[in-house]
Design an enzyme around this catalytic site. Structure first.
Site, PDB file in Angstrom:
ATOM      1  N   PRO A  15     -23.738  22.750  71.679  1.00  0.00           N
ATOM      2  CA  PRO A  15     -24.681  22.442  72.764  1.00  0.00           C
ATOM      3  C   PRO A  15     -25.668  23.565  73.060  1.00  0.00           C
ATOM      4  CG  PRO A  15     -22.467  22.817  73.620  1.00  0.00           C
ATOM      5  CD  PRO A  15     -22.342  22.703  72.132  1.00  0.00           C
ATOM      6  N   ASN A  16     -26.878  23.133  73.295  1.00  0.00           N
ATOM      7  CA  ASN A  16     -28.008  23.988  73.697  1.00  0.00           C
ATOM      8  C   ASN A  16     -28.588  24.816  72.558  1.00  0.00           C
ATOM      9  OD1 ASN A  16     -27.907  23.231  76.539  1.00  0.00           O
ATOM     10  ND2 ASN A  16     -25.981  24.368  76.582  1.00  0.00           N
ATOM     11  N   ARG A  23     -34.810  29.310  74.400  1.00  0.00           N
ATOM     12  CA  ARG A  23     -33.662  29.497  75.295  1.00  0.00           C
ATOM     13  C   ARG A  23     -33.309  30.981  75.415  1.00  0.00           C
ATOM     14  NH1 ARG A  23     -27.369  28.371  73.707  1.00  0.00           N
ATOM     15  NH2 ARG A  23     -26.518  28.784  75.775  1.00  0.00           N
ATOM     16  N   TYR A  28     -30.757  35.383  72.837  1.00  0.00           N
ATOM     17  CA  TYR A  28     -30.610  34.655  71.580  1.00  0.00           C
ATOM     18  C   TYR A  28     -31.750  34.858  70.584  1.00  0.00           C
ATOM     19  CZ  TYR A  28     -26.935  32.361  74.272  1.00  0.00           C
ATOM     20  OH  TYR A  28     -25.812  32.128  75.021  1.00  0.00           O
ATOM     21  N   ASN A  80     -20.743  27.328  65.151  1.00  0.00           N
ATOM     22  CA  ASN A  80     -21.063  27.939  66.436  1.00  0.00           C
ATOM     23  C   ASN A  80     -20.968  26.807  67.443  1.00  0.00           C
ATOM     24  OD1 ASN A  80     -22.031  29.108  68.718  1.00  0.00           O
ATOM     25  ND2 ASN A  80     -23.895  29.954  67.794  1.00  0.00           N
ATOM     26  N   ALA A  83     -20.909  26.852  74.001  1.00  0.00           N
ATOM     27  CA  ALA A  83     -20.016  26.908  75.167  1.00  0.00           C
ATOM     28  C   ALA A  83     -18.697  26.177  74.922  1.00  0.00           C
ATOM     29  CB  ALA A  83     -20.728  26.331  76.390  1.00  0.00           C
ATOM     30  N   HIS A  86     -15.407  28.046  74.188  1.00  0.00           N
ATOM     31  CA  HIS A  86     -14.602  28.627  75.259  1.00  0.00           C
ATOM     32  C   HIS A  86     -13.779  27.597  76.025  1.00  0.00           C
ATOM     33  CE1 HIS A  86     -17.370  31.785  74.276  1.00  0.00           C
ATOM     34  NE2 HIS A  86     -18.391  31.165  74.821  1.00  0.00           N
ATOM     35  N   ASP A  93      -8.373  21.653  67.747  1.00  0.00           N
ATOM     36  CA  ASP A  93      -7.430  20.760  67.072  1.00  0.00           C
ATOM     37  C   ASP A  93      -8.076  20.078  65.861  1.00  0.00           C
ATOM     38  OD1 ASP A  93      -5.555  21.439  68.963  1.00  0.00           O
ATOM     39  OD2 ASP A  93      -5.509  19.485  69.953  1.00  0.00           O
ATOM     40  N   GLU A 104     -16.300  31.290  62.429  1.00  0.00           N
ATOM     41  CA  GLU A 104     -16.996  31.080  63.704  1.00  0.00           C
ATOM     42  C   GLU A 104     -18.113  32.113  63.846  1.00  0.00           C
ATOM     43  OE1 GLU A 104     -15.329  29.711  67.340  1.00  0.00           O
ATOM     44  OE2 GLU A 104     -15.581  31.685  68.248  1.00  0.00           O
ATOM     45  N   HIS A 106     -21.171  33.553  66.569  1.00  0.00           N
ATOM     46  CA  HIS A 106     -21.909  33.576  67.835  1.00  0.00           C
ATOM     47  C   HIS A 106     -23.108  34.492  67.646  1.00  0.00           C
ATOM     48  CE1 HIS A 106     -18.922  31.337  70.024  1.00  0.00           C
ATOM     49  NE2 HIS A 106     -17.998  32.075  69.428  1.00  0.00           N
ATOM     50  N   ILE A 107     -24.243  34.037  68.088  1.00  0.00           N
ATOM     51  CA  ILE A 107     -25.474  34.823  67.952  1.00  0.00           C
ATOM     52  C   ILE A 107     -25.376  36.077  68.809  1.00  0.00           C
ATOM     53  CG2 ILE A 107     -27.957  34.789  68.426  1.00  0.00           C
ATOM     54  CD1 ILE A 107     -27.769  31.687  67.839  1.00  0.00           C
ATOM     55  N   SER A 108     -24.926  35.903  70.039  1.00  0.00           N
ATOM     56  CA  SER A 108     -24.764  37.033  70.948  1.00  0.00           C
ATOM     57  C   SER A 108     -23.360  37.620  70.794  1.00  0.00           C
ATOM     58  CB  SER A 108     -24.987  36.566  72.395  1.00  0.00           C
ATOM     59  OG  SER A 108     -23.989  35.614  72.751  1.00  0.00           O
ATOM     60  N   ARG A 113     -20.335  40.071  77.134  1.00  0.00           N
ATOM     61  CA  ARG A 113     -20.930  39.215  78.160  1.00  0.00           C
ATOM     62  C   ARG A 113     -19.868  38.839  79.213  1.00  0.00           C
ATOM     63  NH1 ARG A 113     -24.225  34.546  75.414  1.00  0.00           N
ATOM     64  NH2 ARG A 113     -25.069  34.423  77.539  1.00  0.00           N
ATOM     65  N   ARG A 117     -16.605  34.085  78.520  1.00  0.00           N
ATOM     66  CA  ARG A 117     -16.968  33.916  77.108  1.00  0.00           C
ATOM     67  C   ARG A 117     -16.035  34.684  76.171  1.00  0.00           C
ATOM     68  NH1 ARG A 117     -22.169  31.617  77.547  1.00  0.00           N
ATOM     69  NH2 ARG A 117     -23.203  32.293  79.439  1.00  0.00           N
TER      70      ARG A 117
HETATM   71  C1  DQA Z   1     -23.110  31.385  71.863  1.00  0.00           C
HETATM   72  C2  DQA Z   1     -22.343  32.119  72.945  1.00  0.00           C
HETATM   73  C3  DQA Z   1     -21.746  31.130  73.947  1.00  0.00           C
HETATM   74  O1  DQA Z   1     -21.021  31.826  74.946  1.00  0.00           O
HETATM   75  C4  DQA Z   1     -22.851  30.335  74.607  1.00  0.00           C
HETATM   76  O2  DQA Z   1     -22.289  29.364  75.479  1.00  0.00           O
HETATM   77  C5  DQA Z   1     -23.786  29.726  73.651  1.00  0.00           C
HETATM   78  C6  DQA Z   1     -24.175  30.463  72.452  1.00  0.00           C
HETATM   79  C7  DQA Z   1     -23.819  32.348  70.903  1.00  0.00           C
HETATM   80  O3  DQA Z   1     -24.206  31.913  69.824  1.00  0.00           O
HETATM   81  O4  DQA Z   1     -24.004  33.535  71.228  1.00  0.00           O
HETATM   82  O5  DQA Z   1     -24.306  28.636  73.879  1.00  0.00           O
HETATM   83  O6  DQA Z   1     -22.204  30.612  71.101  1.00  0.00           O
END
Ligand code: DQA
Length: 155
Positions: A15-16, A23, A28, A80, A83, A86, A93, A104, A106-108, A113, A117
């Site tokens: 998501p997002n 964003r 990011y 990725n 959210a 978390h 599963d 996995e 994560h960009i950040s 943070r 997270r």
């Molecule tokens: C994220 C980190 C997550 O905590 C956040 O909810 C995201 C992006 C990242 O790529 O850094 O949407 O997965």
């Protein structure tokens, strides 16, 4: 490990992440999801792999993509889950159910943070996690996945 017959890897974004580029650019960066998917296609091609890139804002759809990866005999998953990483035991599963080597991303740097997270359910179903390398994390993840599954770099 010998390479499986199908050489597709699934790159799943949650998501997002369709909003990348606009964003929270301080967190990011300015690259878009299209940039990420292009980078993944190029990184995968270096190992003779095809990247099947999917994004959804919906937890169930992401689960269906993981099942699709299994049905298509994908040899790896880069995820990725944003959210949902978390919060989603269901995604955890699904990854455990298909038992496909998973990294996995994560960009950040999620550990630098907010505390909510710091835990990732999906990371528990992955053999490795990359966090904080920006979108280059996807390329690094594909390199690591290729090494794990024995895919050799093309000359
Ligand atoms: C994220 C980190 C997550 O905590 C956040 O909810 C995201 C992006 C990242 O790529 O850094 O949407 O997965």
């Amino acid at each position: 490990m010998a390479m499986p017959p199908d050489q597709t890897i699934y790159v799943l974004n949650g998501p997002n992440l369709n909003m990348l580029g606009t964003r929270e650019p301080d967190t990011y960066g300015h690259a878009t999801l299209a940039d990420v998917e292009k980078l993944c296609a190029e990184a995968a091609a270096q190992f003779g792999l095809t990247a099947c890139c999917r994004q959804s804002n919906h937890e169930g759809q992401l689960i269906d993509f993981i099942h699709e990866a299994h049905a298509k005999k994908a040899c790896g998953i880069i995820i990725n889950a944003a959210a949902y990483s978390h919060t989603s035991i269901a995604l955890h599963d699904a990854l455990k159910a298909v038992n496909i080597p998973t990294v996995e991303v994560h960009i950040s740097n999620i550990h630098a943070r907010e505390s909510f997270r710091h835990h990732s359910f999906t990371a528990m179903a992955a053999f490795a996690t990359l966090s904080g390398f920006g979108i280059d994390g996807y390329r690094l993840a594909i390199n690591g996945l290729a090494a794990k599954i024995g895919a050799k770099a093309k000359a």
